[in-house]
Design a protein around this motif. Sequence first.
Motif, PDB file in Angstrom:
ATOM      1  N   GLY A 130       0.749  -1.280   0.000  1.00 37.18           N
ATOM      2  CA  GLY A 130      -0.041  -0.111  -0.004  1.00 37.18           C
ATOM      3  C   GLY A 130       0.823   1.212  -0.044  1.00 37.18           C
ATOM      4  N   MET A 131       2.082   1.066   0.763  1.00 34.54           N
ATOM      5  CA  MET A 131       2.913   2.403   0.454  1.00 34.54           C
ATOM      6  C   MET A 131       3.968   2.505  -0.503  1.00 34.54           C
ATOM      7  SD  MET A 131       2.926   3.320   4.857  1.00 34.54           S
ATOM      8  CE  MET A 131       1.435   2.897   5.836  1.00 34.54           C
ATOM      9  N   GLU A 132       4.189   1.441  -0.965  1.00 35.62           N
ATOM     10  CA  GLU A 132       5.332   1.310  -2.056  1.00 35.62           C
ATOM     11  C   GLU A 132       5.578   2.303  -3.134  1.00 35.62           C
ATOM     12  OE1 GLU A 132       7.306  -2.282  -4.701  1.00 35.62           O
ATOM     13  OE2 GLU A 132       5.257  -2.185  -4.422  1.00 35.62           O
ATOM     14  N   GLN A 133       4.382   2.867  -3.460  1.00 32.27           N
ATOM     15  CA  GLN A 133       4.251   3.785  -4.441  1.00 32.27           C
ATOM     16  C   GLN A 133       4.905   5.026  -3.742  1.00 32.27           C
ATOM     17  OE1 GLN A 133       0.974   4.306  -7.076  1.00 32.27           O
ATOM     18  NE2 GLN A 133       1.259   2.489  -8.006  1.00 32.27           N
ATOM     19  N   GLY A 134       4.520   5.497  -2.560  1.00 30.12           N
ATOM     20  CA  GLY A 134       4.984   6.483  -1.982  1.00 30.12           C
ATOM     21  C   GLY A 134       6.292   6.739  -1.675  1.00 30.12           C
ATOM     22  N   PHE A 135       7.046   5.599  -1.463  1.00 27.45           N
ATOM     23  CA  PHE A 135       8.574   5.517  -0.997  1.00 27.45           C
ATOM     24  C   PHE A 135       9.009   5.719  -2.431  1.00 27.45           C
ATOM     25  CE2 PHE A 135       7.246   3.643   2.965  1.00 27.45           C
ATOM     26  CZ  PHE A 135       8.167   4.276   3.758  1.00 27.45           C
ATOM     27  N   ALA A 136       8.848   4.669  -3.327  1.00 33.36           N
ATOM     28  CA  ALA A 136       9.390   4.947  -4.512  1.00 33.36           C
ATOM     29  C   ALA A 136       9.386   6.528  -5.150  1.00 33.36           C
ATOM     30  CB  ALA A 136       8.572   3.993  -5.723  1.00 33.36           C
ATOM     31  N   ARG A 137       8.516   7.263  -4.972  1.00 35.25           N
ATOM     32  CA  ARG A 137       8.377   8.571  -5.289  1.00 35.25           C
ATOM     33  C   ARG A 137       9.601   9.285  -5.036  1.00 35.25           C
ATOM     34  NH1 ARG A 137       2.685   8.006  -5.476  1.00 35.25           N
ATOM     35  NH2 ARG A 137       2.525   8.825  -3.298  1.00 35.25           N
ATOM     36  N   THR A 138      10.142   8.918  -3.739  1.00 40.73           N
ATOM     37  CA  THR A 138      11.174   9.702  -3.079  1.00 40.73           C
ATOM     38  C   THR A 138      12.643   8.954  -3.349  1.00 40.73           C
ATOM     39  OG1 THR A 138      11.076   8.504  -1.009  1.00 40.73           O
ATOM     40  CG2 THR A 138       9.713  10.168  -1.240  1.00 40.73           C
ATOM     41  N   GLY A 139      12.420   7.934  -4.046  1.00 35.26           N
ATOM     42  CA  GLY A 139      13.421   7.110  -4.628  1.00 35.26           C
ATOM     43  C   GLY A 139      14.008   6.159  -3.562  1.00 35.26           C
ATOM     44  N   LEU A 140      13.164   5.857  -2.477  1.00 37.41           N
ATOM     45  CA  LEU A 140      13.496   4.873  -1.581  1.00 37.41           C
ATOM     46  C   LEU A 140      12.628   3.640  -1.597  1.00 37.41           C
ATOM     47  CD1 LEU A 140      13.362   7.171   1.380  1.00 37.41           C
ATOM     48  CD2 LEU A 140      15.288   6.795   0.350  1.00 37.41           C
ATOM     49  N   ARG A 141      13.040   2.361  -0.969  1.00 33.27           N
ATOM     50  CA  ARG A 141      12.269   1.022  -0.932  1.00 33.27           C
ATOM     51  C   ARG A 141      12.306   0.961   0.523  1.00 33.27           C
ATOM     52  NH1 ARG A 141      10.511  -3.592  -3.845  1.00 33.27           N
ATOM     53  NH2 ARG A 141      10.507  -2.003  -6.010  1.00 33.27           N
ATOM     54  N   LEU A 142      11.277   0.666   1.190  1.00 35.61           N
ATOM     55  CA  LEU A 142      11.061   0.152   2.462  1.00 35.61           C
ATOM     56  C   LEU A 142      11.411  -1.329   2.701  1.00 35.61           C
ATOM     57  CD1 LEU A 142      10.468   0.764   5.542  1.00 35.61           C
ATOM     58  CD2 LEU A 142       8.098   0.122   4.948  1.00 35.61           C
ATOM     59  N   MET A 143      12.453  -1.740   3.180  1.00 39.32           N
ATOM     60  CA  MET A 143      12.932  -3.151   3.288  1.00 39.32           C
ATOM     61  C   MET A 143      12.146  -4.030   4.469  1.00 39.32           C
ATOM     62  SD  MET A 143      14.299  -3.665   0.484  1.00 39.32           S
ATOM     63  CE  MET A 143      14.275  -5.478   0.822  1.00 39.32           C
ATOM     64  N   SER A 144      12.391  -3.372   5.712  1.00 34.31           N
ATOM     65  CA  SER A 144      11.821  -3.772   6.942  1.00 34.31           C
ATOM     66  C   SER A 144      11.567  -2.666   7.879  1.00 34.31           C
ATOM     67  CB  SER A 144      12.643  -4.835   7.449  1.00 34.31           C
ATOM     68  OG  SER A 144      12.169  -5.704   8.526  1.00 34.31           O
ATOM     69  N   ILE A 145      10.582  -3.297   8.914  1.00 35.71           N
ATOM     70  CA  ILE A 145      10.446  -2.482  10.070  1.00 35.71           C
ATOM     71  C   ILE A 145      10.667  -3.342  11.121  1.00 35.71           C
ATOM     72  CG2 ILE A 145       8.628  -1.308  11.534  1.00 35.71           C
ATOM     73  CD1 ILE A 145       7.343  -0.399   8.768  1.00 35.71           C
ATOM     74  N   TYR A 146      11.167  -2.778  12.338  1.00 32.48           N
ATOM     75  CA  TYR A 146      11.439  -3.626  13.349  1.00 32.48           C
ATOM     76  C   TYR A 146      11.298  -2.772  14.658  1.00 32.48           C
ATOM     77  CZ  TYR A 146      16.276  -1.966  13.995  1.00 32.48           C
ATOM     78  OH  TYR A 146      17.451  -1.523  14.302  1.00 32.48           O
ATOM     79  N   SER A 147      10.954  -3.508  15.864  1.00 37.47           N
ATOM     80  CA  SER A 147      10.985  -2.799  17.142  1.00 37.47           C
ATOM     81  C   SER A 147      12.373  -2.798  17.995  1.00 37.47           C
ATOM     82  CB  SER A 147      10.008  -3.392  17.962  1.00 37.47           C
ATOM     83  OG  SER A 147      10.098  -2.930  19.376  1.00 37.47           O
ATOM     84  N   GLU A 148      12.855  -1.608  18.434  1.00 36.95           N
ATOM     85  CA  GLU A 148      14.000  -1.521  19.385  1.00 36.95           C
ATOM     86  C   GLU A 148      13.530  -1.879  20.869  1.00 36.95           C
ATOM     87  OE1 GLU A 148      16.611   1.616  18.619  1.00 36.95           O
ATOM     88  OE2 GLU A 148      15.801   1.905  16.455  1.00 36.95           O
ATOM     89  N   GLY A 149      12.270  -2.056  21.050  1.00 38.77           N
ATOM     90  CA  GLY A 149      11.889  -2.003  22.336  1.00 38.77           C
ATOM     91  C   GLY A 149      10.647  -1.179  22.603  1.00 38.77           C
ATOM     92  N   GLU A 150       9.875  -1.070  23.796  1.00 40.85           N
ATOM     93  CA  GLU A 150       8.803  -0.165  24.216  1.00 40.85           C
ATOM     94  C   GLU A 150       9.754   1.228  24.057  1.00 40.85           C
ATOM     95  OE1 GLU A 150       7.157   0.746  27.962  1.00 40.85           O
ATOM     96  OE2 GLU A 150       8.177  -0.862  28.592  1.00 40.85           O
ATOM     97  N   ASP A 151       8.677   2.119  23.804  1.00 41.09           N
ATOM     98  CA  ASP A 151       9.264   3.601  23.880  1.00 41.09           C
ATOM     99  C   ASP A 151       8.803   3.875  25.407  1.00 41.09           C
ATOM    100  OD1 ASP A 151       9.709   6.089  23.270  1.00 41.09           O
ATOM    101  OD2 ASP A 151       8.006   6.869  22.445  1.00 41.09           O
ATOM    102  N   ALA A 152       9.637   3.743  26.296  1.00 36.23           N
ATOM    103  CA  ALA A 152       9.808   4.039  27.602  1.00 36.23           C
ATOM    104  C   ALA A 152      10.176   5.293  28.001  1.00 36.23           C
ATOM    105  CB  ALA A 152      10.776   3.234  28.581  1.00 36.23           C
ATOM    106  N   TRP A 153       9.582   6.163  28.811  1.00 38.07           N
ATOM    107  CA  TRP A 153       9.949   7.709  29.195  1.00 38.07           C
ATOM    108  C   TRP A 153      10.762   7.933  30.222  1.00 38.07           C
ATOM    109  CZ3 TRP A 153       3.922   8.462  29.770  1.00 38.07           C
ATOM    110  CH2 TRP A 153       3.391   8.424  28.386  1.00 38.07           C
ATOM    111  N   ALA A 154      12.202   8.489  30.181  1.00 38.21           N
ATOM    112  CA  ALA A 154      13.142   8.601  30.956  1.00 38.21           C
ATOM    113  C   ALA A 154      12.679  10.110  31.302  1.00 38.21           C
ATOM    114  CB  ALA A 154      14.473   8.609  30.505  1.00 38.21           C
TER     115      ALA A 154
END
Length: 342
Positions: A130-154
């Motif tokens: 669904g978002m491939e064309q949006g990335f391609a218009r900027t010259g980019l390709r999304l390969m993967s998304i991953y989590s670095e863990g929860e977004d905790a508040w310090a």
Amino acid sequence: MELFKSLSTIVTAASFACLATGAQAETWKYAIEVSQGDIQDMYAQEFKKRIEAKTDGEIEVNIFYGGTLGTSADATELVADGALQFANISLGHLGTFVPEIQLFSIPFILSENNEVNKQLMTDSSTVYQGMEQGFARTGLRLMSIYSEGEDAWAANREVHAPEDLDNFKMRILVSPLQVEAFKDLGANPTPLPFGEIYGALQLKMIDGVGQPISSVYQSKFFEVTDYLISARHQLFTSSIITGDDWFQNLPAERQQLVRDTMTEVTHYMMDEVPRLEQEFLARILEEKPEMTYISLNETERDVFRARAEQTRKKFVGMTDGKGEQILKDFLAERAELEQRLN
């Protein structure tokens, strides 16, 4: 463009320096936003290890650490131009290029089930098709998304409810929806470069920052805050991007190699991250016993969850009419996976 040309020169020169000392392998350059030892580095090292093993050393992956090639914006431009093969870029930053990817900035948008999130982050048709064309218009390709863990508040003060965030300056990424998300949660969002966070916390110029627990430890933010708050409202999500032209020009088997390896590494890291979070939390509490760790209960989380409904509406308004269908499709994917994998 002079900055861009100089950055391309740096990348090229660094590549030749690396090649001069090793075998004549094809070199893929991979930039991350942080320093050695962080979750992003662990992901990059795992990708490097697997790619080099699968190709019997025909491909060498060189990792460039935070700041080496400039800002996240600089790295994104280098990827789009093909001077850099891969970059680990926060989704908040990518949202300035492809507004729809800000979907992941909506609090409580992801599942409580790690197996569900692994599938959503590597194989969501809503995101990758669904978002491939949006990335391609900027010259980019999304390969993967991953989590670095929860977004905790310090933070420099205790938080249990939205009222506790009144006049609370929360450092955020420069992302339009993230600004609105933290307003909806009750805070005063304050965009600030990563390198300025420690000093701003120390001088009480900001009241807190949302980061993975690994980053709170590695960047020493716990040294200049008194509380670490787990609202479990959001995962800190990162992306791996490549240049669309560069990827399209790879042989089909190389394209499949990258796709498969990214999926493998994402699943591997998302299994590792919960354990790593506990290790980093233990280190923080050991090195600073007076640090107060707060884990919000379900009643407290429900109050914040209700606030996030406003953010969903704002997402729809920021995405030129596409957001409503994207949100609907993504939530349907999540629900189907939760039913199948729970």
